[in-house]
Motif scaffolding. Structure first.
Motif, mmCIF file in Angstrom:
data_model
loop_
_atom_site.group_PDB
_atom_site.id
_atom_site.type_symbol
_atom_site.label_atom_id
_atom_site.label_comp_id
_atom_site.label_asym_id
_atom_site.label_seq_id
_atom_site.Cartn_x
_atom_site.Cartn_y
_atom_site.Cartn_z
ATOM 1 N N UNK A 81 9.891 8.670 -16.482
ATOM 2 C CA UNK A 81 10.934 8.444 -17.489
ATOM 3 C C UNK A 81 10.770 7.045 -18.080
ATOM 4 N N UNK A 82 11.383 6.811 -19.226
ATOM 5 C CA UNK A 82 11.155 5.556 -19.941
ATOM 6 C C UNK A 82 11.630 4.347 -19.138
ATOM 7 N N UNK A 83 12.764 4.502 -18.439
ATOM 8 C CA UNK A 83 13.290 3.379 -17.652
ATOM 9 C C UNK A 83 12.285 2.942 -16.595
ATOM 10 N N UNK A 84 11.727 3.934 -15.886
ATOM 11 C CA UNK A 84 10.758 3.627 -14.845
ATOM 12 C C UNK A 84 9.483 3.038 -15.453
ATOM 13 N N UNK A 85 9.099 3.554 -16.639
ATOM 14 C CA UNK A 85 7.891 3.073 -17.289
ATOM 15 C C UNK A 85 8.065 1.622 -17.731
ATOM 16 N N UNK B 176 8.870 -4.587 -3.299
ATOM 17 C CA UNK B 176 9.754 -4.499 -4.473
ATOM 18 C C UNK B 176 11.054 -5.263 -4.251
ATOM 19 N N UNK B 177 11.595 -5.899 -5.300
ATOM 20 C CA UNK B 177 12.818 -6.701 -5.161
ATOM 21 C C UNK B 177 13.993 -5.941 -4.553
ATOM 22 N N UNK B 178 14.180 -4.678 -4.932
ATOM 23 C CA UNK B 178 15.314 -3.918 -4.402
ATOM 24 C C UNK B 178 15.216 -3.766 -2.888
ATOM 25 N N UNK B 179 14.004 -3.617 -2.394
ATOM 26 C CA UNK B 179 13.822 -3.451 -0.955
ATOM 27 C C UNK B 179 13.938 -4.793 -0.230
ATOM 28 N N UNK B 180 13.647 -5.891 -0.924
ATOM 29 C CA UNK B 180 13.807 -7.214 -0.325
ATOM 30 C C UNK B 180 15.258 -7.445 0.105
ATOM 31 N N UNK B 181 16.195 -6.971 -0.709
ATOM 32 C CA UNK B 181 17.627 -7.118 -0.395
ATOM 33 C C UNK B 181 17.948 -6.386 0.901
ATOM 34 N N UNK B 182 17.446 -5.158 1.032
ATOM 35 C CA UNK B 182 17.741 -4.359 2.226
ATOM 36 C C UNK B 182 17.067 -4.943 3.459
ATOM 37 N N UNK C 286 0.810 -1.221 0.000
ATOM 38 C CA UNK C 286 0.000 0.000 0.000
ATOM 39 C C UNK C 286 0.841 1.269 0.000
ATOM 40 N N UNK C 287 2.153 1.154 0.192
ATOM 41 C CA UNK C 287 3.031 2.325 0.266
ATOM 42 C C UNK C 287 3.927 2.348 -0.971
ATOM 43 N N UNK C 288 4.004 3.479 -1.676
ATOM 44 C CA UNK C 288 4.868 3.570 -2.863
ATOM 45 C C UNK C 288 6.302 3.159 -2.543
ATOM 46 N N UNK C 289 6.957 2.559 -3.540
ATOM 47 C CA UNK C 289 8.303 2.022 -3.334
ATOM 48 C C UNK C 289 9.269 3.060 -2.802
ATOM 49 N N UNK C 290 9.180 4.298 -3.309
ATOM 50 C CA UNK C 290 10.143 5.318 -2.889
ATOM 51 C C UNK C 290 9.920 5.794 -1.454
ATOM 52 N N UNK C 291 8.767 5.490 -0.879
ATOM 53 C CA UNK C 291 8.499 5.873 0.510
ATOM 54 C C UNK C 291 8.649 4.707 1.485
ATOM 55 N N UNK C 292 8.496 3.481 0.974
ATOM 56 C CA UNK C 292 8.486 2.314 1.853
ATOM 57 C C UNK C 292 9.808 2.142 2.598
ATOM 58 N N UNK C 293 10.932 2.386 1.920
ATOM 59 C CA UNK C 293 12.237 2.240 2.572
ATOM 60 C C UNK C 293 12.354 3.192 3.748
ATOM 61 N N UNK C 294 11.937 4.441 3.551
ATOM 62 C CA UNK C 294 11.994 5.425 4.624
ATOM 63 C C UNK C 294 11.057 5.040 5.768
#
Length: 468
Positions: free
Chosen positions: A436-440, A253-259, A207-215
């Motif tokens: 941006x295209x990468x994110x899309x 998200x996979x990137x956050x799984x590592x952390x 329920x929390x956007x990826x860019x906020x979940x880490x914080x």
């Protein structure tokens, strides 16, 4: 000839007997004591309520006709305070209609006087067989699972296992469909654990956007990013000494799984913008409705994190697999919501309760709660009629979807709409989405969407049967 002592879960079970007739009270006490039960006998509903404050029995056996509060009023109070405690009523011929109505409200059973001794013992045995797994002779206090209303043997097994693992610090993975009650079970495990006096913190990872979940999870320092105007304690630090529920862990998200894996291994968090790690002592409970085995095969969930989280697995049954709980839950919710809406509701008409019991419940307990809330809000009579229940069951309910599921569905539908609008042109679609295209491209990959499938040429070729 006295009855044989009970065997199995009912042996030695404490029973509270209520009757103002001294001879009947003595007869019942002798019969039940000789059958191996531990009997507490009182002569009024008021005395019974006082006794319930001192110790909780496994069953209440009460006469309907009592001085002061009658047996039905006693049942209503017992139901409100101890929803899972079974009540059997003894009734004279003239009060049979009241007793029949009471069974629709959740009374386990009733017997007419004069009653057959064997029939009484059979009813008691049946009631105890449903509730016995919830009872722990060494731990009479059942408040740890007070939010979980159930008589189902399936749920009783889950609760018995939950209480056992609560004493350890092992990580627990809760599996079950949306709305089955995973967060309630997580809270129950916390309350039954040595960490009960420390915080219980829950976060929905989907329920929390990826860019906020880490914080949110790990915290941040002032100035770590544009809007970081002050130091912020993450949820791991907030739950220090207690329990952290990572709900919908399969959506992380996979990137956050590592952390997250690093935090679990090191038992320390490093807030964003900080160069120092902070030790944390947290018991992890994670929950998901997704099949993590499939997610691992699709490289959407890390195998090493899965085994770190999945020390013990508990699977909650669907509401359809515990149908004996539906009348109990429906009446419990009705009582609770009646207070919210300021209505005096006595229960469901028998045919209304039958409709609830036989209905399909794709949204599980959460959906049942929503249906009961609707009938509670609309009911104009103390007894909820069949027509109102049928109306509520026919109404499509968006609440059946969890927030995470609804968010995922919206995101995919939004991407499909953009690709259709731009004929599969990723650059144009990304521009319209202000990404941006990468994110899309990452979003397309997340939802297994291929831009080429939305190109006009691709559609035309598919229609003409021309293969690439």
């Amino acid at each position: 000839m006295s009855a044989a002592p009970p065997v199995g879960p009912g042996r030695g079970a404490p029973i509270l007997v209520v009757d103002d007739d001294a001879d009947m009270l003595r007869l019942l006490s002798m019969r039940l004591t000789s059958a191996g039960y531990r009997v507490t006998a009182v002569a009024s509903a008021e005395s019974a309520l006082n006794q319930l404050e001192l110790s909780l029995p496994q069953l209440v056996l009460s006469d309907v006709q009592l001085p002061g509060k009658d047996g039905l009023a006693l049942f209503d109070i017992v139901r409100a305070r101890h929803p899972a405690l079974p009540v059997i009523l003894l009734t004279a011929h003239g009060t049979i209609p009241d007793a029949v109505e009471a069974t629709s409200r959740g009374v386990f059973s009733y017997l007419t006087k004069p009653f057959d001794g064997k029939a009484l013992l059979d009813k008691i045995s049946q009631a105890l067989a449903l509730t016995a797994p919830q009872v722990d002779e060494e731990h009479a206090d059942e408040s740890w699972r007070s939010e979980i209303v159930s008589r189902s043997p399936r749920m009783a097994e889950v609760l018995a296992e939950a209480r056992m693992i609560a004493q350890s610090d092992a990580s627990v993975l809760l599996r079950g469909d949306s709305g089955a009650g995973k967060e309630l079970l997580a809270r129950a495990i916390h309350r039954a654990s040595p960490r009960a006096r420390k915080p219980f913190v829950a976060v929905n990872c989907g329920a929390i956007p990826e860019n906020l979940l880490e914080s949110e999870l790990f915290g941040h320092m002032k100035g770590a990013f544009t809007d970081a105007h002050a130091n912020h304690k993450g949820l791991f630090q907030q739950a220090d000494g207690g329990t952290l529920l990572l709900d919908e862990i399969g959506d992380m998200p996979p990137a956050l799984q590592v952390k997250l894996l690093r935090v679990l291994q090191e038992r320390a968090v490093r807030p964003l913008g900080s160069s120092a790690s902070i030790p944390v002592d947290v018991r992890i409970i994670s929950a998901t409705h997704r099949d993590l085995d499939v997610a691992m095969r699709n490289n959407q969930f890390r195998e090493d994190l899965y085994y770190r989280l999945n020390v013990v697995t508990l699977t909650l049954p669907t509401l359809g697999d515990r149908r004996e709980d539906i009348p109990l839950l429906a009446n419990y919710f009705l009582h609770k919501l009646g207070q919210k809406y300021g209505k005096r509701l006595s229960g469901f008409a028998p045919e209304a309760l039958k409709a609830l019991t036989s209905a399909q419940w794709p949204g599980n307990v959460r959906q049942l709660y929503n249906v009961v809330e609707q009938v509670c809000a609309l009911s104009t009579t103390p007894l909820v009629p069949l027509a109102l229940v049928q109306r509520a069951l026919r109404t499509p309910s968006v609440e059946v979807l969890s927030y995470a599921d609804a968010k995922t569905k919206f995101e995919r539908d939004y991407l499909v709409g953009l690709l259709k609008l731009t004929d599969g042109n990723v650059a144009d679609a990304a521009r319209l989405a202000d990404r941006n295209r990468t994110e899309f491209y990452r979003l397309l990959q997340k939802h297994a969407l291929t831009a080429g499938h939305f190109k006009a040429d691709s559609v035309a070729e598919g229609a003409s049967g021309v293969a690439e």
